[in-house]
Design a protein around this motif. Structure first.
Motif, short mmCIF file in Angstrom:
data_model
loop_
_atom_site.label_atom_id
_atom_site.label_comp_id
_atom_site.label_asym_id
_atom_site.label_seq_id
_atom_site.Cartn_x
_atom_site.Cartn_y
_atom_site.Cartn_z
N ALA A 107 22.56 110.68 136.02
CA ALA A 107 23.89 110.18 136.42
C ALA A 107 24.88 111.35 136.58
O ALA A 107 25.71 111.35 137.48
CB ALA A 107 24.40 109.18 135.38
N ASP A 108 24.78 112.34 135.71
CA ASP A 108 25.64 113.53 135.85
C ASP A 108 25.41 114.21 137.20
O ASP A 108 26.35 114.58 137.90
CB ASP A 108 25.33 114.58 134.76
CG ASP A 108 25.85 114.20 133.38
OD1 ASP A 108 26.64 113.24 133.28
OD2 ASP A 108 25.47 114.88 132.40
N LEU A 109 24.13 114.35 137.54
CA LEU A 109 23.81 115.04 138.81
C LEU A 109 24.32 114.23 140.00
O LEU A 109 24.88 114.77 140.95
CB LEU A 109 22.30 115.25 138.90
CG LEU A 109 21.71 116.20 139.95
CD1 LEU A 109 21.30 115.51 141.23
CD2 LEU A 109 22.58 117.41 140.28
N ALA A 110 24.14 112.91 139.91
CA ALA A 110 24.62 112.06 141.00
C ALA A 110 26.12 112.26 141.19
O ALA A 110 26.61 112.40 142.32
CB ALA A 110 24.32 110.59 140.69
N PHE A 111 26.83 112.35 140.09
CA PHE A 111 28.27 112.56 140.19
C PHE A 111 28.60 113.95 140.71
O PHE A 111 29.55 114.15 141.45
CB PHE A 111 28.99 112.25 138.87
CG PHE A 111 29.93 111.13 139.11
CD1 PHE A 111 29.51 109.82 138.94
CD2 PHE A 111 31.19 111.37 139.62
CE1 PHE A 111 30.35 108.78 139.27
CE2 PHE A 111 32.03 110.33 139.96
CZ PHE A 111 31.62 109.03 139.78
N ARG A 167 30.48 106.13 134.71
CA ARG A 167 31.30 107.30 135.06
C ARG A 167 32.33 106.96 136.12
O ARG A 167 33.49 107.36 136.06
CB ARG A 167 30.40 108.44 135.57
CG ARG A 167 29.63 109.12 134.46
CD ARG A 167 28.38 109.81 135.01
NE ARG A 167 27.68 110.54 133.95
CZ ARG A 167 26.97 109.95 132.98
NH1 ARG A 167 26.87 108.64 132.90
NH2 ARG A 167 26.37 110.69 132.07
N ALA A 168 31.88 106.21 137.14
CA ALA A 168 32.76 105.89 138.27
C ALA A 168 33.93 105.02 137.82
O ALA A 168 35.09 105.26 138.19
CB ALA A 168 31.96 105.18 139.34
N ARG A 169 33.61 104.02 137.00
CA ARG A 169 34.63 103.04 136.61
C ARG A 169 35.65 103.66 135.64
O ARG A 169 36.85 103.58 135.83
CB ARG A 169 33.94 101.84 135.95
CG ARG A 169 34.87 100.71 135.60
CD ARG A 169 35.23 99.93 136.86
NE ARG A 169 36.48 99.20 136.72
CZ ARG A 169 37.66 99.61 137.18
NH1 ARG A 169 37.77 100.77 137.80
NH2 ARG A 169 38.73 98.88 137.02
N ASP A 175 36.22 101.46 142.37
CA ASP A 175 35.71 100.09 142.50
C ASP A 175 34.21 100.20 142.74
O ASP A 175 33.77 101.03 143.54
CB ASP A 175 36.35 99.40 143.70
CG ASP A 175 37.81 99.10 143.44
OD1 ASP A 175 38.16 98.85 142.26
OD2 ASP A 175 38.60 99.16 144.40
N ILE A 176 33.46 99.33 142.06
CA ILE A 176 31.99 99.43 142.17
C ILE A 176 31.42 98.22 142.90
O ILE A 176 31.65 97.07 142.49
CB ILE A 176 31.32 99.45 140.78
CG1 ILE A 176 32.07 100.33 139.78
CG2 ILE A 176 29.84 99.80 140.88
CD1 ILE A 176 31.81 101.75 139.84
N LEU A 177 30.66 98.49 143.94
CA LEU A 177 29.86 97.45 144.59
C LEU A 177 28.41 97.79 144.27
O LEU A 177 28.08 98.96 144.12
CB LEU A 177 30.04 97.48 146.10
CG LEU A 177 31.47 97.42 146.62
CD1 LEU A 177 31.48 97.55 148.15
CD2 LEU A 177 32.15 96.12 146.18
N TYR A 178 27.57 96.79 144.17
CA TYR A 178 26.16 97.13 143.97
C TYR A 178 25.25 96.15 144.67
O TYR A 178 25.62 95.00 144.93
CB TYR A 178 25.81 97.24 142.48
CG TYR A 178 25.60 95.91 141.77
CD1 TYR A 178 26.67 95.14 141.34
CD2 TYR A 178 24.30 95.44 141.52
CE1 TYR A 178 26.47 93.94 140.69
CE2 TYR A 178 24.10 94.23 140.86
CZ TYR A 178 25.18 93.48 140.45
OH TYR A 178 24.99 92.29 139.82
N HIS A 179 24.06 96.66 144.99
CA HIS A 179 23.03 95.81 145.55
C HIS A 179 21.76 96.08 144.75
O HIS A 179 21.45 97.23 144.46
CB HIS A 179 22.80 96.14 147.03
CG HIS A 179 21.75 95.29 147.65
ND1 HIS A 179 21.96 93.96 147.96
CD2 HIS A 179 20.47 95.56 147.99
CE1 HIS A 179 20.85 93.45 148.46
NE2 HIS A 179 19.93 94.40 148.49
N ASN A 180 21.07 95.02 144.39
CA ASN A 180 19.92 95.15 143.51
C ASN A 180 19.00 93.95 143.75
O ASN A 180 19.45 92.93 144.29
CB ASN A 180 20.41 95.16 142.06
CG ASN A 180 19.39 95.72 141.11
OD1 ASN A 180 18.90 96.83 141.30
ND2 ASN A 180 19.03 94.96 140.08
#
Ligand code: 8YV
Length: 324
Positions: A107-111, A167-169, A175-180
């Motif tokens: 998650a750190d790397l993604a950010f 992290r984002a929130r 604002d978080i959207l997600y698809h799963n």
């Protein structure tokens, strides 16, 4: 007699010592990927194989056929797209992986990729080092985009997806959207994440982040049509596997300005071909598949994979089986 194990990758002294306590260990010491002919020879009499999901030969029928005594294949990775699960099942070979221990690190790397693409950190680092420091008014051409208070679309809301959402929130007020595959009520409650169909997410998000495992269903999930749906200002981040996107379609979307930029940890071909056009694009940040690559996390993954292997070979249940 101790069970025989082959480690198809270089391993630390600590892991070597642990494995050697319980197993008769042979290993590939030359770095990089083991050539298939060496691997096939080595596995002919082993009960355990220690390998990695992102840099391994496919563990399929052809390989299993050459390893008639094999009981367990332990991946030092959370991804296990190198496993042909049906072939493993058929031969009663247990497959294991290393979830949990790498969530926060990936998650750190993604950010890091979100920030470095949006704020053009890599490009401007070059600027400074090349002696091109200019005043703000002079370099308005190199202005980036905000990250805070924008919309992040996460495709694949698993454990790592949730660590990114956190992290984002809470860090960036996004604002978080997600698809799963399935709804995640807890993520919705904790991070105010909104479930959407893929097309809706793609058309609304400022950052589209792909974090899904590679499966037959997610192979080239992002193609021409999907990149077209993204905003022209949007940034695409891939921390999953190179094959979850049609890389040529991404290149075209970037070349034609259909999307703004990309942050990429994974590629269709790894190592990437030096002539790949992505490497020439200033709005693309590339790193060499380092999602989990911190000393602490890699050590934890390596030891967890060793524990999985030893558990099975000493007649216990594996800690992290990939199928039950
Ligand atoms: C690993 C990965 O570091 O865990 C995974 O699935 O992609 C990486 O983060 C890699 O497989 C090497 O061990």
């Amino acid at each position: 007699m101790k069970p025989k194990v082959y480690a198809a990758m270089t391993i630390s002294k600590e892991v070597e010592n642990f494995l050697s306590e319980h197993c008769e260990l042979r290993m590939w010491r030359e770095g990089g990927r083991v050539p298939d002919e060496v691997l096939f020879e080595e596995i002919s009499n082993v009960e355990g194989l220690y390998t990695s999901g992102s840099a391994s030969s496919q563990i399929d029928e052809a390989l299993l056929e050459r390893a008639p005594h094999l009981k367990v294949v332990s991946n030092v990775s959370v991804g296990y797209n190198n496993f042909d699960i049906e072939a493993l099942r058929k031969r009663n070979v247990i497959g294991t992986h290393t979830p949990h221990v790498l969530n926060e690190t990936v998650a750190d790397l993604a950010f890091g990729l979100i920030l470095s693409t949006a704020r053009r950190i890599v490009e401007l680092d070059r600027f400074v080092k090349d002696g091109k420091w200019l005043s703000t008014t002079e370099y308005s051409d190199t202005f980036g985009q905000d990250v805070h208070k924008r919309t992040l679309g996460i495709i694949g809301m698993g454990r790592i997806g949730e660590a990114i959402a956190k992290r984002a929130r809470f860090g960036f007020d996004m604002d978080i959207l997600y698809h799963n595959r399935s709804r995640k009520p807890e993520a919705e409650a904790h991070y105010d994440a909104q479930y959407c169909e893929l097309d809706v997410l793609l058309s609304k998000a400022d950052f589209v982040l792909l974090m899904t495992p590679l499966t037959p269903q997610t192979y080239q999930l992002m193609g021409k049509e999907q990149f077209k749906l993204m905003k022209k200002s949007a940034i695409f981040i891939n921390v999953s596997r190179g094959q979850t996107i049609d890389e040529q379609a991404l290149i075209e979307a970037l070349e034609t300005g259909e999307i703004y930029g990309a942050g990429l940890d994974v590629f269709e071909q790894e190592p990437i071909d030096p002539s790949n056009p992505l490497l020439q694009m200033s709005t693309v940040v590339t790193v060499p598949h380092i999602g989990s690559a911190t000393a602490k996390t890699e050590a934890a993954m390596a030891m967890r994979a060793a524990e999985n292997l030893v558990a099975v070979l000493t007649g216990k249940d594996p800690l992290d089986p990939v199928y039950k």
